[in-house]
Design a protein around this motif. Structure first.
Motif, PDB file in Angstrom:
ATOM      1  N   VAL A   2     -13.020   8.661  -3.624  1.00 18.09           N
ATOM      2  CA  VAL A   2     -13.269   9.477  -4.820  1.00 18.09           C
ATOM      3  C   VAL A   2     -11.962  10.038  -5.377  1.00 18.09           C
ATOM      4  O   VAL A   2     -11.806  10.185  -6.595  1.00 18.09           O
ATOM      5  CB  VAL A   2     -14.293  10.594  -4.527  1.00 18.09           C
ATOM      6  N   GLU A   3     -11.003  10.332  -4.510  1.00 16.49           N
ATOM      7  CA  GLU A   3      -9.710  10.810  -5.002  1.00 16.49           C
ATOM      8  C   GLU A   3      -8.998   9.743  -5.829  1.00 16.49           C
ATOM      9  O   GLU A   3      -8.396  10.033  -6.864  1.00 16.49           O
ATOM     10  CB  GLU A   3      -8.815  11.215  -3.827  1.00 16.49           C
TER      11      GLU A   3
ATOM     12  N   ARG B 167      -8.016  17.523   6.404  1.00 19.04           N
ATOM     13  CA  ARG B 167      -7.913  17.391   4.941  1.00 19.04           C
ATOM     14  C   ARG B 167      -8.438  18.635   4.231  1.00 19.04           C
ATOM     15  O   ARG B 167      -7.986  18.964   3.125  1.00 19.04           O
ATOM     16  CB  ARG B 167      -8.676  16.145   4.484  1.00 19.04           C
ATOM     17  N   PHE B 168      -9.388  19.336   4.826  1.00 20.40           N
ATOM     18  CA  PHE B 168      -9.988  20.525   4.211  1.00 20.40           C
ATOM     19  C   PHE B 168      -9.871  21.698   5.195  1.00 20.40           C
ATOM     20  O   PHE B 168     -10.871  22.224   5.698  1.00 20.40           O
ATOM     21  CB  PHE B 168     -11.453  20.258   3.860  1.00 20.40           C
TER      22      PHE B 168
ATOM     23  N   TYR C  51      -9.280  21.590  -2.634  1.00 17.42           N
ATOM     24  CA  TYR C  51      -9.946  20.632  -3.517  1.00 17.42           C
ATOM     25  C   TYR C  51      -9.112  20.228  -4.730  1.00 17.42           C
ATOM     26  O   TYR C  51      -9.666  19.822  -5.751  1.00 17.42           O
ATOM     27  CB  TYR C  51     -11.297  21.210  -3.956  1.00 17.42           C
ATOM     28  N   LYS C  52      -7.799  20.278  -4.591  1.00 15.24           N
ATOM     29  CA  LYS C  52      -6.939  19.849  -5.695  1.00 15.24           C
ATOM     30  C   LYS C  52      -7.197  18.378  -6.011  1.00 15.24           C
ATOM     31  O   LYS C  52      -7.224  17.536  -5.126  1.00 15.24           O
ATOM     32  CB  LYS C  52      -5.479  20.055  -5.319  1.00 15.24           C
ATOM     33  N   GLY C  53      -7.400  18.099  -7.300  1.00 14.90           N
ATOM     34  CA  GLY C  53      -7.681  16.731  -7.723  1.00 14.90           C
ATOM     35  C   GLY C  53      -9.130  16.317  -7.573  1.00 14.90           C
ATOM     36  O   GLY C  53      -9.481  15.182  -7.873  1.00 14.90           O
ATOM     37  N   LEU C  54      -9.967  17.237  -7.118  1.00 13.13           N
ATOM     38  CA  LEU C  54     -11.385  16.944  -6.913  1.00 13.13           C
ATOM     39  C   LEU C  54     -12.229  17.976  -7.652  1.00 13.13           C
ATOM     40  O   LEU C  54     -11.819  19.125  -7.818  1.00 13.13           O
ATOM     41  CB  LEU C  54     -11.743  16.969  -5.423  1.00 13.13           C
TER      42      LEU C  54
ATOM     43  N   ASP D  57     -10.602  13.528 -12.689  1.00 12.96           N
ATOM     44  CA  ASP D  57     -10.267  12.862 -13.962  1.00 12.96           C
ATOM     45  C   ASP D  57     -11.526  12.377 -14.681  1.00 12.96           C
ATOM     46  O   ASP D  57     -11.598  12.439 -15.918  1.00 12.96           O
ATOM     47  CB  ASP D  57      -9.330  11.679 -13.711  1.00 12.96           C
ATOM     48  N   GLN D  58     -12.498  11.900 -13.921  1.00 14.09           N
ATOM     49  CA  GLN D  58     -13.752  11.451 -14.532  1.00 14.09           C
ATOM     50  C   GLN D  58     -14.489  12.625 -15.164  1.00 14.09           C
ATOM     51  O   GLN D  58     -15.056  12.505 -16.250  1.00 14.09           O
ATOM     52  CB  GLN D  58     -14.643  10.752 -13.503  1.00 14.09           C
ATOM     53  N   PHE D  59     -14.483  13.754 -14.480  1.00 14.88           N
ATOM     54  CA  PHE D  59     -15.113  14.947 -15.061  1.00 14.88           C
ATOM     55  C   PHE D  59     -14.379  15.379 -16.321  1.00 14.88           C
ATOM     56  O   PHE D  59     -14.997  15.684 -17.347  1.00 14.88           O
ATOM     57  CB  PHE D  59     -15.135  16.087 -14.048  1.00 14.88           C
TER      58      PHE D  59
END
Length: 357
Positions: free
Chosen positions: A93-94, A111-112, A146-149, A258-260
């Motif tokens: 997804v990233e 990662r989180f 959640y940077k980029g998400l 980016d999609q959002f």
């Protein structure tokens, strides 16, 4: 026989004007485009009949389709059917390989790091609703994960029970030397603290691992007990008599940012309208309810540890909490604040859920 194009151009023996046909064709193309302006692919690791798909993903996707008047269409792809293994979902997804995923935070260890606080034993208590509310109330403290998400929902299940193929468990020493499946790195730390051996694997692999004896038990909720086929393989399931569990798992419903951002403002609003507090509450209550069937399946094999026995497990769990605080503090994260705030809000909302019961 006349073809369909010829039939379209004939009306009572008179040919329709070409300009009319051009306009009709353009209108048809425009309507088709408007019907599906944005097509998103949602990828996850469980099966098509899993609670995650039936209770969360399908109803949510349908709400988005309806409220966008069909302009957003979300296709759901279960069981890693678009390729890769569960640990690759966050990267998918990233990178934009897929548009949305539902996955476990624990499948990408480290990662989180801030989000992990909500899965810790002795922090999470017993209720998905309570911990979901605590996550939502403190999201500013974990937002940097959640940077980029685009987080659509960060939630938990009701908590891990200890499920054993053979022997019962009444104290941490009963687990010494055994091999236990972990859902996350913090779950692995708990197994280490029990002086047991940890085995990391996705939930769908647990059944075969129990059947062939490669693990002795697993940390999982009752929610997936039947969907992954554990009936008859688990001789003892262990929880606290007060409902307490041995940590939980954090699930991530994520969208490519980016999609959002590429959506027009009105469609961004449709999504934002469906990821607020009401959604958090709904999914918390749903995941608490999802525990009931699995608990009933194990009713005759359910060990409820009395409070005095739970204390021994909580002492070990606190070792894991302190290890986590040291780990994230070394990364420049205020682990103590995260633990204190998570505990404070989970306690608050656990009182609410107790009142509702």
């Amino acid at each position: 026989m006349k073809d369909s194009n010829h039939r379209l151009s004939v009306n009572s023996g008179k040919r329709l004007p070409l300009v009319f046909l051009a306009i009709a064709g353009l209108a048809s193309l425009t309507n088709t485009a408007q019907a599906e302006e944005f097509q998103f692919r949602l990828h996850h690791f469980l099966g098509p009949d899993s609670p995650a798909q039936k209770v969360l993903l399908e109803p949510w996707a349908e709400r988005i389709r309806e409220q966008s008047n069909g302009r957003i269409d979300i296709s759901i792809h279960p069981g890693m059917s678009l390729g890769g293994a569960p640990p690759s979902l966050v990267n998918q997804v990233e990178s934009g390989e897929v548009d949305m995923v539902w996955t476990l935070a624990g499948y990408t260890p480290g990662r989180f790091p801030r989000t992990e606080v909500f899965e810790l034993p002795a922090v999470h208590f017993r209720s998905a609703y309570a911990t979901n509310r605590a996550i939502f109330a403190n999201f500013d403290l974990i937002e940097a994960d959640y940077k980029g998400l685009k987080p659509l929902l960060v939630h938990v299940h009701a908590g891990n029970a200890i499920h054993m193929a053979g022997q019962d468990v009444t104290e941490p020493a009963d687990l010494r030397g055994l091999t236990i499946r972990t859902p996350s790195r913090t779950g692995g730390w708990l197994i280490d603290a029990w002086q047991a051996e940890q085995a990391a694997m996705p939930a769908p692999r647990i059944r075969d691992a129990l059947a062939d004896g490669s693990i002795d038990g697993a940390l999982i909720p009752f929610e997936v007990f039947s969907s992954i086929g554990l009936e008859g393989l688990v001789g003892h399931s262990v929880v606290g008599a007060d409902g307490s569990r041995f940590g939980t798992s954090v699930f991530l419903f994520l969208m490519n940012q980016d999609q959002f951002d590429a959506l027009p403002a009105d469609l961004q609003q449709v999504i934002d309208d469906n990821i607020g507090l009401d959604f958090v509450k709904e999914m918390g209550l749903a995941w608490d309810d999802l525990e009931v069937p699995g608990r009933m399946v194990q009713y005759e094999n359910l060990t409820k540890l009395p409070v005095d026995d739970i204390y021994a497990f909580e002492d070990v769990s606190e070792q894991v909490v302190q290890r986590w605080i040291r780990e994230v503090t070394s990364q420049g994260i205020d682990g103590r604040e995260l633990v204190d705030e998570a505990r404070r809000y989970i306690a608050r909302y656990s009182r609410i859920i107790t009142t509702l019961d």
